[in-house]
Design an enzyme around this catalytic site. Structure first.
Site, mmCIF file in Angstrom:
data_model
loop_
_atom_site.group_PDB
_atom_site.id
_atom_site.type_symbol
_atom_site.label_atom_id
_atom_site.label_comp_id
_atom_site.label_asym_id
_atom_site.label_seq_id
_atom_site.Cartn_x
_atom_site.Cartn_y
_atom_site.Cartn_z
ATOM 1 N N THR A 1 17.777 9.380 -0.670
ATOM 2 C CA THR A 1 18.205 7.991 -0.551
ATOM 3 C C THR A 1 19.709 7.672 -1.027
ATOM 4 O O THR A 1 20.127 8.602 -2.009
ATOM 5 C CB THR A 1 17.048 7.188 -1.432
ATOM 6 O OG1 THR A 1 17.333 7.321 -2.951
ATOM 7 C CG2 THR A 1 15.793 7.516 -0.866
ATOM 8 N N GLY A 2 20.019 6.484 -0.883
ATOM 9 C CA GLY A 2 21.427 6.411 -1.210
ATOM 10 C C GLY A 2 22.523 7.470 -0.487
ATOM 11 O O GLY A 2 23.408 7.872 -0.910
ATOM 12 N N THR B 1 24.358 6.965 1.932
ATOM 13 C CA THR B 1 25.882 6.671 2.391
ATOM 14 C C THR B 1 26.700 6.644 1.000
ATOM 15 O O THR B 1 28.051 6.320 1.575
ATOM 16 C CB THR B 1 25.824 5.434 2.824
ATOM 17 O OG1 THR B 1 25.061 4.487 2.284
ATOM 18 C CG2 THR B 1 25.122 5.257 4.351
ATOM 19 N N GLY C 1 28.758 8.022 -2.361
ATOM 20 C CA GLY C 1 29.427 9.159 -2.861
ATOM 21 C C GLY C 1 28.788 10.493 -3.087
ATOM 22 O O GLY C 1 28.829 11.486 -2.678
ATOM 23 N N ILE C 2 27.714 10.483 -4.162
ATOM 24 C CA ILE C 2 26.972 11.232 -4.390
ATOM 25 C C ILE C 2 26.001 11.794 -3.463
ATOM 26 O O ILE C 2 25.811 12.798 -3.240
ATOM 27 C CB ILE C 2 26.041 10.929 -5.954
ATOM 28 C CG1 ILE C 2 27.152 10.806 -7.095
ATOM 29 C CG2 ILE C 2 25.029 12.039 -6.547
ATOM 30 C CD1 ILE C 2 26.730 10.145 -8.414
ATOM 31 N N GLY C 3 25.420 10.727 -2.937
ATOM 32 C CA GLY C 3 24.454 11.082 -1.731
ATOM 33 C C GLY C 3 25.043 11.808 -0.539
ATOM 34 O O GLY C 3 24.813 12.931 -0.020
ATOM 35 N N SER D 1 21.499 8.151 -15.273
ATOM 36 C CA SER D 1 22.841 8.022 -15.702
ATOM 37 C C SER D 1 22.804 8.431 -17.060
ATOM 38 O O SER D 1 21.856 8.552 -17.834
ATOM 39 C CB SER D 1 23.141 6.492 -15.564
ATOM 40 O OG SER D 1 24.324 6.340 -16.169
ATOM 41 N N TYR E 1 21.932 -2.644 -16.400
ATOM 42 C CA TYR E 1 21.978 -1.322 -15.648
ATOM 43 C C TYR E 1 21.274 -0.150 -16.608
ATOM 44 O O TYR E 1 20.595 0.650 -16.384
ATOM 45 C CB TYR E 1 23.608 -0.939 -15.280
ATOM 46 C CG TYR E 1 23.763 0.505 -14.522
ATOM 47 C CD1 TYR E 1 23.460 0.647 -13.439
ATOM 48 C CD2 TYR E 1 24.392 1.583 -15.481
ATOM 49 C CE1 TYR E 1 23.553 1.931 -12.911
ATOM 50 C CE2 TYR E 1 24.268 2.777 -14.870
ATOM 51 C CZ TYR E 1 24.255 2.923 -13.372
ATOM 52 O OH TYR E 1 24.517 4.099 -12.659
#
Ligand SMILES: NC(=O)c1ccc[n+]([C@@H]2O[C@H](COP(=O)([O-])OP(=O)(O)OC[C@H]3O[C@@H](n4cnc5c(N)ncnc54)[C@H](OP(=O)(O)O)[C@@H]3O)[C@@H](O)[C@H]2O)c1
Length: 254
Positions: free
Chosen positions: A12-13, A15, A17-19, A140, A153
């Site tokens: 997931t995610g 799109t 940077g990390i994905g 994180s 967050y």
């Protein structure tokens, strides 16, 4: 032979940077990937280079039905699920906790907590059925410690850490490993956004401050985080479950 040869991953995610960096690593090392994100155009662009090795699905992780459909589509595209990377997340707002509105809190909660929970809830059953799998939750450094201005967050990412620990205790006896990763600042869109939110007129000063808190003296890269995910996804980490893995340039050693 690639490090995740023949395995199937759901990311997931996809799109972000990390994905994107993680999908590149997984495909390069022999996996097929089901990539999930909200917007079809950017998602297609992100994975166009991989051909049949990557299938896509769109939706939001905040809607349980969307996540359930993504897992079903992954199974119908590739027939199995070995690696689950619950990576979608938002930074929310940067402001004193006394100024955070209920709506701002809910947005962070919905994506980072509900979304991660649904991803795990629906991704785990096919792995349990197979008797083997690796789940990686993207928390994180703020899932292990706090930071002024980022309370919503940090709260949401601590919840991800708690979810990882509970899930590892439930799923490890059934052959499914569950771990969380804890990056410090990564040089990508999310940190650019946090820097701007913290100081709209002087975002570079925020970057300097964050950098000074990282003993290695720099932000991490998307690829460095993807390398950690690849390790946890592969059988190289076959005895690792229920653990928090930092990639933080010694931020957490203070
Ligand atoms: N960057 C850092 O410094 C850092 C440090 C520690 C942890 N992390 C964590 O790493 C993860 C990936 O972030 P990133 O750094 O790669 O930032 P990013 O580039 O902003 O990526 C975030 C990804 O999450 C997706 N997303 C957001 N809300 C979503 C939703 N409701 N449903 C589905 N997908 C959604 C975004 O897709 P859209 O394009 O649709 O928005 C995007 O693909 C996050 O969980 C983040 O909290 C980042």
């Amino acid at each position: 032979m690639g490090r995740v040869e023949g395995k199937v991953a759901l990311v997931t995610g996809a799109t972000g940077g990390i994905g994107k960096a993680t999908i590149e690593r997984l495909v390069r090392e022999g996996a097929r990937v089901f990539a999930f994100a909200r917007q079809e155009g950017p998602l297609r662009d992100a994975v166009a280079q991989y051909g049949d090795a990557v299938a896509i699905g769109t939706g939001t992780v905040t809607e349980e039905a969307d996540v359930a459909r993504a897992v079903a589509s992954c199974l119908s595209a590739f027939g199995r699920l070995d690696i689950l990377f619950a990576n979608a997340g938002v930074e929310g707002v940067v402001k004193p906790l006394t100024e955070i509105t209920a709506e701002e809190l809910d947005e962070v909660y919905r994506v980072n907590m509900r979304g991660t929970f649904f991803t795990l809830k629906h991704g785990a059953p096919p792995m349990v059925e197979q008797g083997k799998g690796s789940i990686v939750l993207n928390s994180s450094v703020l899932g292990l410690s706090g930071m002024a201005g980022l309370s919503a967050y940090a709260m949401s990412k601590h919840a991800v850490t708690g979810l990882m620990r509970s899930a590892a205790l439930e799923l490890s006896p059934r052959g499914v490993r569950v771990n969380s990763i804890h990056p410090a600042a990564v040089d990508n869109r999310m940190m650019r956004s946090i820097e701007r939110l913290a100081a709209p007129d002087a975002p570079n000063s925020v970057k300097d401050k964050f950098t000074s808190m990282i003993p290695l003296g720099r932000y991490g890269t998307n690829e460095e985080i993807a390398d950690l995910v690849l390790f946890l996804a592969s059988d190289e980490s076959s005895f690792c479950s229920g653990s928090t893995f930092t990639a933080d340039g010694a931020f957490g050693a203070l």
